[in-house]
Each structure stands twice: as C-alpha cells, then as structure tokens.
Design a protein around this motif. Structure first.
Motif, PDB file in Angstrom:
ATOM      1  N   UNK A  40      18.933  22.556  -8.255  1.00  0.00           N
ATOM      2  CA  UNK A  40      20.275  22.887  -8.716  1.00  0.00           C
ATOM      3  C   UNK A  40      20.585  22.186 -10.035  1.00  0.00           C
ATOM      4  N   UNK A  41      21.402  22.824 -10.842  1.00  0.00           N
ATOM      5  CA  UNK A  41      21.869  22.252 -12.097  1.00  0.00           C
ATOM      6  C   UNK A  41      23.378  22.347 -12.162  1.00  0.00           C
ATOM      7  N   UNK A  42      23.918  22.009 -13.300  1.00  0.00           N
ATOM      8  CA  UNK A  42      25.371  22.010 -13.473  1.00  0.00           C
ATOM      9  C   UNK A  42      25.965  23.405 -13.278  1.00  0.00           C
ATOM     10  N   UNK A  43      25.240  24.446 -13.636  1.00  0.00           N
ATOM     11  CA  UNK A  43      25.757  25.810 -13.528  1.00  0.00           C
ATOM     12  C   UNK A  43      25.383  26.530 -12.243  1.00  0.00           C
ATOM     13  N   UNK A  44      24.738  25.832 -11.334  1.00  0.00           N
ATOM     14  CA  UNK A  44      24.308  26.468 -10.085  1.00  0.00           C
ATOM     15  C   UNK A  44      25.501  26.736  -9.184  1.00  0.00           C
ATOM     16  N   UNK A  45      25.601  27.966  -8.720  1.00  0.00           N
ATOM     17  CA  UNK A  45      26.637  28.338  -7.752  1.00  0.00           C
ATOM     18  C   UNK A  45      26.130  27.982  -6.365  1.00  0.00           C
ATOM     19  N   UNK A  46      26.924  27.240  -5.615  1.00  0.00           N
ATOM     20  CA  UNK A  46      26.547  26.822  -4.270  1.00  0.00           C
ATOM     21  C   UNK A  46      27.371  27.615  -3.254  1.00  0.00           C
ATOM     22  N   UNK A  47      26.681  28.161  -2.247  1.00  0.00           N
ATOM     23  CA  UNK A  47      27.363  28.958  -1.226  1.00  0.00           C
ATOM     24  C   UNK A  47      26.983  28.426   0.148  1.00  0.00           C
ATOM     25  N   UNK A  48      28.005  28.032   0.903  1.00  0.00           N
ATOM     26  CA  UNK A  48      27.814  27.632   2.297  1.00  0.00           C
ATOM     27  C   UNK A  48      27.920  28.904   3.141  1.00  0.00           C
ATOM     28  N   UNK A  49      26.870  29.246   3.833  1.00  0.00           N
ATOM     29  CA  UNK A  49      26.829  30.492   4.598  1.00  0.00           C
ATOM     30  C   UNK A  49      27.440  30.365   5.987  1.00  0.00           C
TER      31      UNK A  49
ATOM     32  N   UNK B  65      17.067  33.935 -11.157  1.00  0.00           N
ATOM     33  CA  UNK B  65      16.913  35.312 -11.649  1.00  0.00           C
ATOM     34  C   UNK B  65      16.695  36.319 -10.526  1.00  0.00           C
ATOM     35  N   UNK B  66      17.441  36.171  -9.423  1.00  0.00           N
ATOM     36  CA  UNK B  66      17.366  37.119  -8.329  1.00  0.00           C
ATOM     37  C   UNK B  66      16.172  36.964  -7.416  1.00  0.00           C
ATOM     38  N   UNK B  67      15.369  35.924  -7.622  1.00  0.00           N
ATOM     39  CA  UNK B  67      14.193  35.701  -6.782  1.00  0.00           C
ATOM     40  C   UNK B  67      14.275  34.342  -6.105  1.00  0.00           C
ATOM     41  N   UNK B  68      13.733  34.279  -4.895  1.00  0.00           N
ATOM     42  CA  UNK B  68      13.705  33.001  -4.185  1.00  0.00           C
ATOM     43  C   UNK B  68      12.764  32.064  -4.931  1.00  0.00           C
ATOM     44  N   UNK B  69      13.299  30.925  -5.339  1.00  0.00           N
ATOM     45  CA  UNK B  69      12.502  29.940  -6.076  1.00  0.00           C
ATOM     46  C   UNK B  69      12.064  28.793  -5.171  1.00  0.00           C
ATOM     47  N   UNK B  70      12.859  28.500  -4.146  1.00  0.00           N
ATOM     48  CA  UNK B  70      12.515  27.412  -3.228  1.00  0.00           C
ATOM     49  C   UNK B  70      13.272  27.620  -1.923  1.00  0.00           C
ATOM     50  N   UNK B  71      12.622  27.236  -0.837  1.00  0.00           N
ATOM     51  CA  UNK B  71      13.271  27.258   0.468  1.00  0.00           C
ATOM     52  C   UNK B  71      12.693  26.093   1.259  1.00  0.00           C
ATOM     53  N   UNK B  72      13.549  25.381   1.962  1.00  0.00           N
ATOM     54  CA  UNK B  72      13.079  24.230   2.729  1.00  0.00           C
ATOM     55  C   UNK B  72      14.208  23.298   3.079  1.00  0.00           C
TER      56      UNK B  72
END
Length: 179
Positions: free
Chosen positions: A44-53, A28-35
């Motif tokens: 991540x779930x089935x609908x998670x968009x993954x972006x390689x930066x 929802x537009x907020x950082x939920x986890x970083x590490x």
C-alpha cells in the motif's frame, strides 16, 4: 509500484491452503499480492484505497470460456448457420440454397435464427414450405428452445390439426395450432 486497492476484512479463498489469506492488493486491475494482512499492507502507498469487506467471502474469478464442440461441428457441416441473418428473405434464401444440394425428401436443418435480428419477424410454416417445397425443414432458434418447421416436417412427425398438444406441467390438452 504501490497498490491501487487493498481489500481486507474478508475470508479469501485461494488454491493455496498453506498461506492464510487475510488481505489482497490490486494493481492496475490485477491481483498483485494476497496473504497475511501485515505482508500485503507493504504494497500500500499514500494513494491506495483501502476497503474493509466486512466479513465477506472472496473466491477466485470464474471464467466460463467453453464451447460445445458438437454444436460447432453441426454449424460448420450439417446445419445452415443462421446466426447473423438479418431478414426473413435471407433466411428463406439460405433454406432454398441448402435444399438444392439435398436429395428430394432429405431434411433441411438450420440453427441460430433470432427474431430480434429479423426485425421482430419469425420464420413461418408457409415461408418454409415455399423455400423448400420438397423437403422437411426444421430451423432451431438461437436459444435452442424454439423451432420453426415446415409442413413436410410436421407430416413426417405425424403432427396434424387433430394432434392434441400436451402440456408438460399439467394434464390438460388442447388442439395443436399449425399456423
């Protein structure tokens, strides 16, 4: 709740040097986890968009929410607040009102006029002379880089038609226009 977005393949700079940051999960537009990527992938779930930066650098967001207290104090107590003024008539009326409360010869100062809000018009020396004939007037534009001044202000500053304008970046001079 699974992440909407998972970012990876970047150098994530955090304020915690103890935890390597290889990926970030956003919900929802907020950082939920970083590490570590393996840990963040668990969000991540089935609908998670993954972006390689692609090796980019990601830094914490910067919010420049600051205020210049002196300027607020000036606008509240010492200056005419011209922000939001919509017409030259309203601007000149504000100058006249302020001048009425200042002893003859006292400075009338204002800030915040903007020609875009004034229908493309700017305050003139003649208009300021009419609005406050017994006072020097200096009105600063909203950007603080442009000033409208009255004849009395120019006189107090020792500026007249014979005053040479000096360019900051060159040594050339020309006659100063006092329109």
């Amino acid at each position: 709740m699974s992440a909407d977005l998972l970012l990876h393949g970047a150098r994530f700079h955090t304020l915690d040097g103890q935890v390597p940051a290889e990926a970030m999960a956003v919900v929802d537009g907020r950082i939920a986890a970083i590490g570590r990527r393996a840990d963040v992938e668990g969000r991540a779930g089935a609908g998670t968009r993954r972006v390689d930066l692609g090796g980019s650098i990601v830094v914490p967001g910067f919010n420049d929410a600051h205020v210049h207290v002196w300027k607020i104090g000036q606008l509240q107590w010492a200056l005419i607040d011209l922000r939001g003024t919509k017409t030259l008539d309203a601007l000149y009326a504000a100058v006249t009102r302020r001048a009425a409360g200042i002893p003859r010869g006292g400075w009338v100062l204002g800030r915040g006029w903007n020609e875009a809000a004034l229908g493309g018009s700017t305050p003139t020396r003649a208009g300021l002379d009419r609005a406050a004939p017994d006072h020097p007037v200096v009105l600063t534009r909203t950007c603080a880089h442009i000033h409208a001044v009255s004849s009395a202000a120019l006189q107090r500053a020792g500026v007249d038609a014979a005053t040479a304008a000096r360019a900051v970046s060159t040594s050339s001079t020309s006659a100063c226009s006092l329109t």
